[in-house]
Enzyme design. Structure first.
Site, short mmCIF file in Angstrom:
data_model
loop_
_atom_site.label_atom_id
_atom_site.label_comp_id
_atom_site.label_asym_id
_atom_site.label_seq_id
_atom_site.Cartn_x
_atom_site.Cartn_y
_atom_site.Cartn_z
N TYR A 104 19.79 -4.29 -36.97
CA TYR A 104 18.73 -3.51 -37.60
C TYR A 104 17.39 -4.22 -37.39
O TYR A 104 16.98 -5.06 -38.18
CB TYR A 104 19.01 -3.31 -39.08
CG TYR A 104 20.34 -2.65 -39.38
CD1 TYR A 104 20.96 -1.82 -38.45
CD2 TYR A 104 20.98 -2.85 -40.60
CE1 TYR A 104 22.17 -1.21 -38.73
CE2 TYR A 104 22.19 -2.24 -40.89
CZ TYR A 104 22.79 -1.43 -39.94
OH TYR A 104 24.00 -0.83 -40.21
N HIS A 159 30.85 -5.29 -35.98
CA HIS A 159 30.00 -4.10 -35.90
C HIS A 159 30.32 -3.24 -34.67
O HIS A 159 30.36 -3.73 -33.54
CB HIS A 159 28.54 -4.59 -35.81
CG HIS A 159 27.51 -3.56 -36.15
ND1 HIS A 159 26.18 -3.85 -36.18
CD2 HIS A 159 27.61 -2.26 -36.49
CE1 HIS A 159 25.49 -2.78 -36.51
NE2 HIS A 159 26.35 -1.79 -36.70
#
Length: 348
Positions: A76, A143
């Protein structure tokens, strides 16, 4: 609620809000987490520049109002969300929250986007600890495993490294995330009993209910299910999705029609989406990005107060007259194919 959660800090929290929040068992971990949790992908430039000050205030308000589980990731904004989050948490008691981050996905540059190696995994956890300003992480998730061409790297490098870091006291629990549900099932099945959490996103929304098929497997595996992005990565909001959103164009058009109708009726589609999202039984927490105090309030109102009669009527209209036109409820495969096409082009 009669009993305050373990994360309650008298000098910090709004006790009345804490007593209204629902706290659910987090799989086999022994933790109890707020039914609504905070995602921080929106603190990065993926969702436009809302300002660091707004982001910090949103985090602090969410925590004071009873949210005790925060999810972030190096990807992010290439650690930017972790940096802003760490700043927001600087004066917040560590007891007041559980924090989850991720490893494996890092940059927007295709050549450096993914690295599931043992060395990178350890390096990433150490960096996350420093940026977040904590001594340990409650959860570290692997992830977006659908981008791995050979899942053995997950079982042989990423997961064992996280287990070593857990033994060293740098993290407590280990999870996995992905968009395709079948990949999540394969990864978990390949390492029985070694995962504590699973994060799935955009799979329990007003247009996609595919989590229902896989939820029994996750629960039978004794996993804490983190159900994320009931807004469909912004697709189900009045503001609409960002330009990068991978959904099919016809899906975007239908959702735009839904938001146009909501705007005309003076209703926020995001609130309807949030309300729908949190009705499912089974997940431990429902994760939503909230980059402003206003969005924190909208999402918490959907939980605390439900919908008004007007909002219920709008939701019924959307379900009967607009969302029935959806041809592609998901965008599975689009991002993965885009990635491998780009890698093939780079290799040439």
């Amino acid at each position: 609620m009669d009993q305050l959660p373990a994360t309650f800090v008298k000098e910090f929290h709004d006790e009345s809000s804490i007593r209204k929040m629902e706290y659910l068992p987090f799989g086999k971990t022994g933790l109890k987490v707020s039914k609504i949790s905070l995602g921080t992908g929106t603190l990065s430039n993926f969702y436009g520049d809302k300002g660091e000050t707004d982001g910090r205030k949103a985090v602090q308000l969410a925590l004071k109002r009873g949210i005790n589980y925060i999810d972030t990731a190096p990807y992010y904004g290439h650690y930017r969300a972790e940096e802003i989050l760490g700043d927001a948490l600087r004066n917040v008691p560590r007891q007041a929250y559980y924090i989850a981050t991720k490893v494996g996905r890092y940059e927007t540059n295709y050549e450096r986007m993914f690295d599931y190696s043992a060395a990178k995994t350890r390096q990433s956890v150490e960096k996350s600890l420093k940026l977040l300003g904590v001594d340990y992480l409650d959860v570290v998730q692997i992830h977006d495993v659908e981008f791995v061409d050979d899942l053995t790297v997950i079982w042989n490098e990423t997961l064992p490294t996280l287990e070593k870091l857990r033994d060293e006291g740098k993290l407590k629990f280990i999870g996995v995330s992905a968009y395709p549900m079948d990949v999540l099932k394969r990864v978990i099945s390949g390492a029985p009993g070694r995962f504590d959490t699973v994060l799935c996103y955009c799979r329990n929304t007003m247009i996609d209910d595919s989590l229902k098929e896989y939820l029994p497997f996750f629960l039978d595996s004794n996993l804490a299910v983190v159900c994320a992005s009931g807004h469909g990565l912004g697709l189900l909001t009045n503001a609409g999705p960002q330009a990068w959103h991978p959904a099919h164009d016809d899906t975007k058009q239908v959702c735009r029609s839904a938001s146009d109708y909501c705007i005309k009726e003076g209703v926020e589609l995001g609130k309807l989406a949030m309300y729908h999202f949190i009705q499912m039984a089974g997940p431990s927490t429902f994760l939503s990005g909230m980059q402003t105090e206003e969005l924190v309030e909208i999402n918490l109102k959907a939980f605390y107060n439900g919908l008004s009669e007007r909002e219920k009527a709008v939701m019924e209209y959307l379900n009967k007259n607009i969302f029935t036109k959806i041809k592609h409820a998901n965008w599975e495969g689009i991002e993965v194919q885009r990635y491998w096409n780009a890698m093939a082009s780079l290799n040439k």
